[in-house]
Structure formats: C-alpha cells, structure tokens
Scaffold this motif. Sequence first.
Motif, short mmCIF file in Angstrom:
data_model
loop_
_atom_site.label_atom_id
_atom_site.label_comp_id
_atom_site.label_asym_id
_atom_site.label_seq_id
_atom_site.Cartn_x
_atom_site.Cartn_y
_atom_site.Cartn_z
N HIS A 101 0.82 -1.22 0.00
CA HIS A 101 0.00 0.00 0.00
C HIS A 101 0.85 1.27 0.00
O HIS A 101 0.46 2.28 -0.59
CB HIS A 101 -0.95 0.00 1.20
N GLU A 102 1.99 1.22 0.66
CA GLU A 102 2.85 2.41 0.73
C GLU A 102 3.48 2.74 -0.63
O GLU A 102 3.68 3.91 -0.96
CB GLU A 102 3.94 2.18 1.77
N THR A 103 3.80 1.73 -1.39
CA THR A 103 4.51 1.95 -2.66
C THR A 103 3.60 1.90 -3.88
O THR A 103 4.06 2.15 -4.99
CB THR A 103 5.63 0.90 -2.84
N LYS A 104 2.34 1.59 -3.68
CA LYS A 104 1.42 1.35 -4.80
C LYS A 104 1.36 2.49 -5.81
O LYS A 104 1.50 2.27 -7.00
CB LYS A 104 0.03 1.04 -4.25
N ASP A 105 1.14 3.69 -5.39
CA ASP A 105 0.96 4.81 -6.31
C ASP A 105 2.13 5.79 -6.28
O ASP A 105 1.96 6.96 -6.60
CB ASP A 105 -0.34 5.55 -5.99
N SER A 106 3.28 5.31 -5.92
CA SER A 106 4.43 6.19 -5.79
C SER A 106 4.92 6.66 -7.16
O SER A 106 5.04 5.87 -8.09
CB SER A 106 5.57 5.46 -5.07
N PRO A 107 5.26 7.94 -7.27
CA PRO A 107 5.82 8.44 -8.54
C PRO A 107 7.33 8.20 -8.66
O PRO A 107 7.91 8.51 -9.70
CB PRO A 107 5.52 9.95 -8.46
N PHE A 108 7.93 7.62 -7.62
CA PHE A 108 9.38 7.45 -7.60
C PHE A 108 9.76 6.04 -8.05
O PHE A 108 9.22 5.05 -7.58
CB PHE A 108 9.93 7.73 -6.21
N GLY A 109 10.73 5.97 -8.96
CA GLY A 109 11.15 4.70 -9.55
C GLY A 109 11.63 3.67 -8.55
O GLY A 109 11.33 2.48 -8.69
N GLU A 110 12.35 4.08 -7.52
CA GLU A 110 12.86 3.13 -6.52
C GLU A 110 11.71 2.46 -5.79
O GLU A 110 11.73 1.26 -5.52
CB GLU A 110 13.76 3.83 -5.50
N GLN A 111 10.68 3.24 -5.47
CA GLN A 111 9.54 2.67 -4.76
C GLN A 111 8.67 1.84 -5.70
O GLN A 111 8.07 0.85 -5.28
CB GLN A 111 8.76 3.77 -4.06
N GLN A 112 8.60 2.22 -6.95
CA GLN A 112 7.86 1.41 -7.92
C GLN A 112 8.50 0.03 -8.08
O GLN A 112 7.81 -0.98 -8.18
CB GLN A 112 7.80 2.13 -9.27
N GLU A 113 9.83 0.00 -8.09
CA GLU A 113 10.54 -1.28 -8.18
C GLU A 113 10.27 -2.13 -6.95
O GLU A 113 10.05 -3.34 -7.06
CB GLU A 113 12.04 -1.04 -8.35
N LEU A 114 10.25 -1.52 -5.80
CA LEU A 114 9.95 -2.25 -4.57
C LEU A 114 8.52 -2.79 -4.60
O LEU A 114 8.26 -3.91 -4.15
CB LEU A 114 10.16 -1.34 -3.37
N HIS A 115 7.62 -2.01 -5.16
CA HIS A 115 6.23 -2.47 -5.30
C HIS A 115 6.16 -3.70 -6.19
O HIS A 115 5.46 -4.67 -5.87
CB HIS A 115 5.37 -1.34 -5.87
N ARG A 116 6.90 -3.68 -7.28
CA ARG A 116 6.92 -4.86 -8.18
C ARG A 116 7.49 -6.08 -7.46
O ARG A 116 7.00 -7.19 -7.63
CB ARG A 116 7.70 -4.54 -9.44
N GLN A 117 8.53 -5.89 -6.65
CA GLN A 117 9.11 -7.01 -5.90
C GLN A 117 8.11 -7.57 -4.89
O GLN A 117 7.99 -8.78 -4.73
CB GLN A 117 10.39 -6.57 -5.20
N ALA A 118 7.39 -6.68 -4.23
CA ALA A 118 6.37 -7.13 -3.28
C ALA A 118 5.27 -7.90 -4.02
O ALA A 118 4.80 -8.93 -3.53
CB ALA A 118 5.79 -5.95 -2.52
N MET A 119 4.90 -7.42 -5.20
CA MET A 119 3.89 -8.11 -6.00
C MET A 119 4.36 -9.50 -6.41
O MET A 119 3.59 -10.45 -6.40
CB MET A 119 3.55 -7.28 -7.25
N ARG A 120 5.65 -9.61 -6.76
CA ARG A 120 6.19 -10.93 -7.11
C ARG A 120 6.10 -11.89 -5.93
O ARG A 120 5.76 -13.06 -6.10
CB ARG A 120 7.64 -10.81 -7.57
N CYS A 121 6.43 -11.41 -4.76
CA CYS A 121 6.35 -12.26 -3.56
C CYS A 121 4.91 -12.71 -3.33
O CYS A 121 4.66 -13.88 -3.04
CB CYS A 121 6.84 -11.49 -2.33
N LEU A 122 3.99 -11.77 -3.44
CA LEU A 122 2.58 -12.12 -3.23
C LEU A 122 2.09 -13.10 -4.28
O LEU A 122 1.34 -14.03 -3.97
CB LEU A 122 1.74 -10.84 -3.23
N ARG A 123 2.53 -12.91 -5.52
CA ARG A 123 2.12 -13.84 -6.58
C ARG A 123 2.68 -15.23 -6.31
O ARG A 123 1.99 -16.23 -6.48
CB ARG A 123 2.57 -13.33 -7.94
N SER A 124 3.92 -15.32 -5.85
CA SER A 124 4.50 -16.64 -5.57
C SER A 124 3.77 -17.30 -4.40
O SER A 124 3.60 -18.52 -4.40
CB SER A 124 5.99 -16.54 -5.29
#
Length: 145
Positions: A101-124
């Motif tokens: 939730h913290e990184t979901k709508d972030s305009p910053f690339g570093e936080q967007q990458e972290l959001h994608r990593q969290a999504m990968r974990c959740l998908r796995s």
Amino acid sequence: MQIMTRLIALSRAMQLRRQFREINKTLELLPPAARRQLAGIALREFTSASKSEFPHLYATPPEEKYRPWGSGTDIGLERLRSDNLQVRLRGVALWLTVVFHETKDSPFGEQQELHRQAMRCLRSLKEGVPADDLSRWMIEGAEAA
C-alpha cells in the motif's frame, strides 16, 4: 521542496529495500505448508488494511498517523525476528501488506521497483496455494466483510 521530497523518498526506498532482503530470505526458507499458511494470513491482512482509512498506515498507532510513513513495516520486521513461526508469518504478512500500500501509487522509480518485488512475492505465495483453498478463503473473507 521537490529535492527534499525526493531525498525522503529515496531514503525510505533504501530502508525498505534492506528490509525486503530479510523478508525475501525468510520467504525462500519457508517450507510449502508454512507458505500456504502465510498466504492465508496475508489475505486476511490485506482485507483488514483495505478497510482502513489509510491502508499505508495500517498497524500504525493513532498517535503516529502524521509521520511521513507508518510503523507497520518496523512492526512486521520486529515480528519476523521472533522465534515463534506464527509470529514470524504474521510479521511477513504485515510487512508485505504495508509495503504494497505504501509503494502502490508512488511516482518514484525506486519505490515502484519495490512495489513490483512485493507483488512478485505475493504472486508466488498465491501460486503455492491450491485453487480450492484460495476460493474458500475469498468466500470467507467476503462473508466476514
């Protein structure tokens, strides 16, 4: 002001990345049964957080709601370091929920990458749960709401 905002976002992303390495290492070491348990706990945490007024501040005490970010990730990381498996699983689920939730709508690339990593974990985690269990959890979650 934009430089200050960017600096704060960058430092937060660095902090979350360090924490993510510890979370990811824990996830890799979990046996399949514990991963299924974690998926169920994470689903409940996401349901609870989505009902919150500010999901990115989920698990943050009310007196701390005006900080730039909540303390949910710190609480989750603290629980992760417990000797009790259930407490560790709840910590991982809390951490993933808050970071999502913290990184979901972030305009910053570093936080967007972290959001994608969290999504990968959740998908796995989701892929490790049989479809019957997942649909049963979703129905139970809808009924509880």
